[in-house]
Design a protein around this motif. Structure first.
Motif, short mmCIF file in Angstrom:
data_model
loop_
_atom_site.label_atom_id
_atom_site.label_comp_id
_atom_site.label_asym_id
_atom_site.label_seq_id
_atom_site.Cartn_x
_atom_site.Cartn_y
_atom_site.Cartn_z
N MET A 310 3.20 14.10 -19.72
CA MET A 310 2.42 14.95 -20.63
C MET A 310 2.48 14.45 -22.07
O MET A 310 2.02 15.14 -22.98
N ASN A 311 3.06 13.25 -22.28
CA ASN A 311 3.15 12.64 -23.61
C ASN A 311 3.90 13.50 -24.62
O ASN A 311 3.59 13.51 -25.81
N GLN A 312 4.91 14.21 -24.14
CA GLN A 312 5.78 14.99 -25.02
C GLN A 312 7.03 14.16 -25.29
O GLN A 312 8.08 14.34 -24.68
N GLY A 313 6.89 13.21 -26.22
CA GLY A 313 7.93 12.22 -26.43
C GLY A 313 9.26 12.81 -26.87
O GLY A 313 10.32 12.49 -26.31
N GLU A 314 9.24 13.68 -27.87
CA GLU A 314 10.49 14.25 -28.38
C GLU A 314 11.17 15.12 -27.33
O GLU A 314 12.39 15.06 -27.16
N GLU A 315 10.39 15.93 -26.63
CA GLU A 315 10.96 16.78 -25.57
C GLU A 315 11.55 15.92 -24.45
O GLU A 315 12.62 16.23 -23.90
N CYS A 316 10.86 14.85 -24.12
CA CYS A 316 11.35 13.96 -23.07
C CYS A 316 12.69 13.34 -23.47
O CYS A 316 13.63 13.29 -22.65
N ARG A 317 12.81 12.88 -24.70
CA ARG A 317 14.06 12.27 -25.14
C ARG A 317 15.19 13.31 -25.20
O ARG A 317 16.34 13.00 -24.88
N ARG A 318 14.85 14.52 -25.63
CA ARG A 318 15.87 15.57 -25.70
C ARG A 318 16.41 15.90 -24.30
O ARG A 318 17.63 16.02 -24.10
N MET A 319 15.51 16.02 -23.34
CA MET A 319 15.93 16.33 -21.98
C MET A 319 16.71 15.17 -21.37
O MET A 319 17.69 15.37 -20.63
N ALA A 320 16.29 13.95 -21.66
CA ALA A 320 17.00 12.79 -21.12
C ALA A 320 18.43 12.73 -21.65
O ALA A 320 19.37 12.42 -20.89
N GLU A 321 18.62 13.04 -22.91
CA GLU A 321 19.97 13.05 -23.47
C GLU A 321 20.83 14.12 -22.82
O GLU A 321 22.02 13.90 -22.52
N ARG A 322 20.24 15.29 -22.57
CA ARG A 322 21.00 16.37 -21.92
C ARG A 322 21.36 15.99 -20.48
O ARG A 322 22.48 16.25 -20.02
N LEU A 323 20.43 15.36 -19.79
CA LEU A 323 20.70 14.97 -18.40
C LEU A 323 21.74 13.86 -18.32
O LEU A 323 22.50 13.78 -17.35
N ARG A 324 21.78 12.99 -19.31
CA ARG A 324 22.81 11.94 -19.32
C ARG A 324 24.21 12.55 -19.41
O ARG A 324 25.15 12.04 -18.82
N LYS A 325 24.34 13.64 -20.18
CA LYS A 325 25.64 14.30 -20.28
C LYS A 325 25.98 15.05 -19.00
O LYS A 325 27.15 15.10 -18.59
N MET A 326 24.96 15.64 -18.35
CA MET A 326 25.21 16.39 -17.12
C MET A 326 25.52 15.47 -15.95
O MET A 326 26.37 15.77 -15.11
N TYR A 327 24.82 14.34 -15.89
CA TYR A 327 24.98 13.40 -14.78
C TYR A 327 25.26 12.01 -15.35
O TYR A 327 24.37 11.15 -15.40
N PRO A 328 26.48 11.78 -15.79
CA PRO A 328 26.78 10.48 -16.43
C PRO A 328 26.69 9.30 -15.48
O PRO A 328 26.61 8.15 -15.95
N ASP A 329 26.70 9.54 -14.18
CA ASP A 329 26.62 8.43 -13.23
C ASP A 329 25.19 8.08 -12.84
O ASP A 329 24.98 7.18 -12.02
N SER A 330 24.21 8.76 -13.40
CA SER A 330 22.81 8.56 -13.02
C SER A 330 22.11 7.63 -14.01
O SER A 330 22.28 7.75 -15.23
N ASP A 331 21.29 6.72 -13.48
CA ASP A 331 20.48 5.83 -14.32
C ASP A 331 19.13 6.43 -14.69
O ASP A 331 18.47 5.95 -15.61
N THR A 332 18.72 7.47 -13.97
CA THR A 332 17.36 7.98 -14.12
C THR A 332 17.04 8.46 -15.54
O THR A 332 15.96 8.15 -16.06
N PRO A 333 17.90 9.24 -16.22
CA PRO A 333 17.53 9.68 -17.57
C PRO A 333 17.26 8.53 -18.52
O PRO A 333 16.30 8.57 -19.30
N SER A 334 18.08 7.49 -18.47
CA SER A 334 17.87 6.34 -19.36
C SER A 334 16.58 5.60 -19.01
O SER A 334 15.86 5.14 -19.90
N LEU A 335 16.29 5.50 -17.73
CA LEU A 335 15.05 4.84 -17.32
C LEU A 335 13.82 5.62 -17.78
O LEU A 335 12.83 5.03 -18.22
N ILE A 336 13.88 6.95 -17.68
CA ILE A 336 12.75 7.77 -18.13
C ILE A 336 12.55 7.62 -19.64
O ILE A 336 11.42 7.47 -20.13
N GLU A 337 13.65 7.67 -20.40
CA GLU A 337 13.52 7.54 -21.85
C GLU A 337 13.00 6.15 -22.24
O GLU A 337 12.17 6.02 -23.15
N ALA A 338 13.46 5.12 -21.55
CA ALA A 338 12.95 3.77 -21.83
C ALA A 338 11.46 3.68 -21.51
O ALA A 338 10.69 3.03 -22.24
N ALA A 339 11.05 4.32 -20.42
CA ALA A 339 9.62 4.32 -20.07
C ALA A 339 8.80 5.06 -21.13
O ALA A 339 7.66 4.66 -21.43
#
Length: 674
Positions: A310-339
């Motif tokens: 939906m091209n909500q860049g700031e919201e996407c980055r905020r959620m990705a940062e929160r998910l990285r803290k919740m699931y530190p073993d997951s690569d998906t949040p970083s991949l989504i933010e990089a995309a």
């Protein structure tokens, strides 16, 4: 006096309990406890009445208030905590009990299932099935099959099929879930359809059951069937099932959440407004205990991914940062933010993000992040940086696929030394670690092909000698070895060539006559005669009866057709096949010299009848065979471009103004001025 009241109160309590009048039963229990405060039976009846009324908090308050009698209601206390989603507290309560009856064991199994401790839960239900015989055996079998399916789906355990019966729709459904966990989607589809049939048959005999109630019961089966269809690539059928379940507005919030999430995964970048509505259903409050931890994790990742679509860049980055803290073993949040950075054309930030995440998780499995970083480098044209990342993947670097990719990238940069180095490193790593023999042989063969292709037979010989020791009877290896030696050591090649088998040994099993006859029967027109006088035997027709196949008709020679103006006494023009403009005697059209009056530079008027002063340039002054400016280049093979044009164009002498050819002169204005 008290002795005469209690029997009557207990009788009233039993009657009210049988009639389901639990509110009035609590009042009777209170009277009994006033007369006998330490009566365990009355206190237990009071807690059960609270449970039947769904007043779990009041039941726990009563237990805390009367600590002396709490030991007799351990099961009831744990059940209230379980229903209030205080699962860890319920497990502690059950562990504190000295009793070990079937009720406590079954409740412990339910608590462990909710806590996703499937291995312990499996042991409990298996023990109950072995040691008990009552009317609840079918329910225990259903629970055991559900635990087995959960172990396969979410527990990461490969469970073998126990061969349980599937004559009820619950058992059949759980068996299908086990197959889904194994990835057998087609077989699971068949079992899910069978479970739907069994469910309908069960409710057909009950006339009081409405169609809406049947659809509600079938909802979970349909959602699971949609999942299997989606995994098989039949998204349209899956979407139809999900929409059908969502329209019924199921009372199970977890079922609605799963169906809505799966619709979002089908929509992807399309129909984002519908996906936004569905993701709200999938992330509604109160789903913490309705979904497993993996289901919640997947839904949250999809929510973050949807913000990117939906091209909500700031919201996407905020959620990705929160998910990285919740699931530190997951690569998906970083991949989504990089995309998201990539979509915003901020490639440098995407590269920096992945580099930092790889550094933070040093020592962990970050292959996905590293491969994504290599892809970003390739997108920017940094081939060597991408290769450096790929070569730092550890053992993954030396897999055949990764080695092939590195060789291709180095070859694109014409770096033969680096390509050979990675091939040699991969072979040495496999030899040192005693990896799979098939992968080592594949790498050795690939390295041989590369060395031979790039004229490095010395390096190929060593590998071929090793392969020959492994496969001494492989003639292809021997042939390649002889070919490699022949390029730098002919004597060695001759010595090894003696080991080649003779032609008689190779072809002794070949039936030449049989091959010729079979080919003649299949395609007689392709068989040529060996000699002019020898006639090949006519093949017999497969229909029998002595009929022969039809001989191929001879081609008729065309009669030469001469032109009407043909004169046999005149020699034909040898250049008749060339275009007129390309013939040596072509001089072009005659031009009317009178039209040249008034042309040329301003002030120069040529005399009528004067010869042209421009002479043809010599052949040495222009490139032989170059086409005239503005003229199309003749196609290759039409003629050898060695003839000099009869009127070559002179080289330009520099820019100068000139009136356009054929232009009219301006009329003279009044006053003698132009």
């Amino acid at each position: 006096m008290a002795q005469s009241i209690l029997p009557g109160l207990f009788a009233d309590l039993q009657r009210l309990g049988q009639n389901g009048q639990y509110d009035r039963a609590i009042k009777v229990v209170n009277k009994i406890l006033q007369e006998s405060p330490e009566d365990e039976t009355a206190f237990t009846c009071k807690i059960v009445c609270f449970i039947q009324l769904g007043k779990f908090e009041e039941a726990l308050a009563a237990i805390r208030k009367n600590a002396k009698l709490a030991s007799c209601v351990v099961f009831e206390k744990a059940y209230c905590e379980y229903r209030l989603n205080r699962t860890n507290e319920a497990l502690k309560t059950l562990d504190s009990s000295d009793k070990s009856d079937d009720r406590i064991s079954e409740l412990r199994g339910q608590v462990l299932y909710r806590l996703e401790k499937y291995d312990e839960c499996f042991d409990i239900y298996r023990g109950l099935l072995k040691n008990t015989e009552d009317d609840f055996e079918e329910e225990r079998e259903t629970n055991l099959s559900a635990v087995m399916a959960a172990m396969q789906l979410w527990g990461g355990t490969d469970v073998e099929d126990a061969g349980m019966r599937e004559d009820t729709y619950e058992l059949c459904y759980n068996a299908a879930c086990l197959l889904l966990g194994k990835g057998l989607y087609e077989e699971a589809e068949g079992k899910l359809k069978r479970a739907e049939e069994l469910c309908r048959q069960l409710f057909e005999d009950d006339p009081d059951t409405a169609e809406d109630e049947v659809d509600a019961e079938l909802g979970i089966i349909r959602v699971q069937l949609g999942y299997s269809l989606q995994q098989l690539g039949r998204n349209d059928e899956a979407l139809k099932l999900y929409s059908q379940v969502i329209k019924t507005k199921p009372s199970d919030a977890g079922l609605a959440a799963v169906a809505s999430n799966n619709v979002v995964t089908i929509n992807k970048e399309q129909n984002v407004f519908d996906s936004k509505k569905k993701i709200k259903t999938a992330t509604a409050d109160g789903l913490q205990q309705k979904l497993t931890s993996k289901q919640r994790r997947v839904i949250e990742m999809n929510h973050c991914l949807l913000t990117m679509y939906m091209n909500q860049g700031e919201e996407c980055r905020r959620m990705a940062e929160r998910l990285r803290k919740m699931y530190p073993d997951s690569d998906t949040p970083s991949l989504i933010e990089a995309a998201q950075y990539w979509r915003e054309k901020q490639v440098a930030k995407a590269t920096e993000l992945l580099t930092n995440q790889i550094a933070k998780r040093e020592g962990e499995d970050v292959i996905t992040l590293m491969l994504t970083l290599a892809q970003l480098y390739l997108g920017q044209g940094h081939v060597y940086k991408a290769c450096d990342v790929m070569r730092s993947l550890g053992p993954c670097t030396y897999t055949p696929g990764m080695v092939a990719a590195l060789v291709m990238l180095y070859s694109s940069e014409e770096d033969q030394e680096a390509a050979e180095a990675i091939l040699d490193e991969a072979i040495e790593w496999h030899r040192a670690n005693k990896a799979k023999g098939a992968e080592l042989v594949a790498l050795m063969r690939a390295s041989v092909r590369y060395h031979l292709k790039h004229n490095n037979p010395q390096a190929a010989v060593g590998l071929l000698e090793d392969l020959r020791k492994r496969y001494p009877n492989d003639l292809k290896i021997l042939a390649k070895l002889i070919s490699a030696y022949s390029k730098f050591d002919s004597k060695k090649a001759q010595i090894i060539s003696r080991e080649l088998p003779s032609v008689e040994n190779i072809a002794h099993e070949v039936d030449v006559d049989g091959l010729e006859s079979s080919m003649a029967a299949l395609a007689p027109k392709y068989i040529k005669k060996l000699t002019k006088g020898e006639q090949s035997p006519k093949p017999q027709s497969p229909m029998g009866g002595g009929d022969t196949l039809r001989q191929q008709k001879k081609k008729k020679k065309r009669k030469t057709v001469l032109p009407k103006s043909y004169d046999p006494e005149v020699t034909p023009d040898p250049e008749r096949w060339l275009k007129r403009q390309e013939r040596s005697y072509f001089r072009g059209k005659r031009r009317d010299k009178r039209k040249d009056i008034g042309k040329g530079t301003q002030g120069s008027v040529p005399t009528i009848g004067e010869k042209d002063s421009v002479k043809p340039t010599s052949a040495s002054s222009s490139e032989v065979g170059s086409p005239l400016p503005g003229a199309p280049t003749p196609p290759t093979g039409t003629r050898s471009a060695t003839a000099t044009p009869s009127t070559p164009t002179p080289a330009p002498a520099g820019p100068r103004k000139q009136k356009p050819q054929g232009g009219k002169q301006k009329k003279k204005k009044k006053g003698g001025k132009w």
